[in-house]
Design an enzyme around this catalytic site. Sequence first.
Site, PDB file in Angstrom:
ATOM      1  N   CYS A  19       0.877  -1.196  -0.086  1.00  0.00           N
ATOM      2  CA  CYS A  19      -0.121   0.101   0.056  1.00  0.00           C
ATOM      3  C   CYS A  19       0.946   1.306   0.106  1.00  0.00           C
ATOM      4  CB  CYS A  19      -0.842   0.140   1.211  1.00  0.00           C
ATOM      5  SG  CYS A  19      -1.760   1.536   1.719  1.00  0.00           S
ATOM      6  N   CYS A  75       0.489   3.810   2.798  1.00  0.00           N
ATOM      7  CA  CYS A  75       0.855   3.176   4.245  1.00  0.00           C
ATOM      8  C   CYS A  75       2.395   3.474   4.205  1.00  0.00           C
ATOM      9  CB  CYS A  75       0.941   1.673   4.287  1.00  0.00           C
ATOM     10  SG  CYS A  75      -0.890   1.048   4.160  1.00  0.00           S
TER      11      CYS A  75
END
Length: 163
Positions: A32, A35
């Site tokens: 991600c 993230c």
Amino acid sequence: MAINVNQTEQFVEILRDSASKLIVVDFYSQTCPPCALVDRILAQLVNQYPNVGFYKVDIHRFPEVAEQCRITATPTIQFYSRGRNINEVRGANQKAIVDAINSALSSSGSEGQSAYGVVGHIDLTSVVLKTQSECLNQNDSKPLENVFAKNDSVLESDVDEQM
């Protein structure tokens, strides 16, 4: 830098620590891109808030923890105080994360301290039934009802002076 959770049992211990301080948990995925941004944001915040615990949980490594915490997207940052999830921020929004931390700290009294002066103490007046409570030797000017008042009223004992 936020501490990586390496075992499910460690996460349980982290929640226990939230009885005495604010805990921030970043639920992330290594695939991600946002993230990674949250990781950099939390690395900065660790230095700004030394009395707050910062942790990371990889949702692919610990799917049972992610499921238990109802994580449906990454990044999701959850805030724990006194053993409860008190707030959640989804996405890499630095202002929302900082606001959530400041809000949690201001509502708890001070950074990582109990609002009642002793770590681990919480207010139980909301679960006490006034009609089934009694106080022996209460001072008539400072009765039991003062405990349930939303001001600085106190309960005082009217102890026999001969004791």
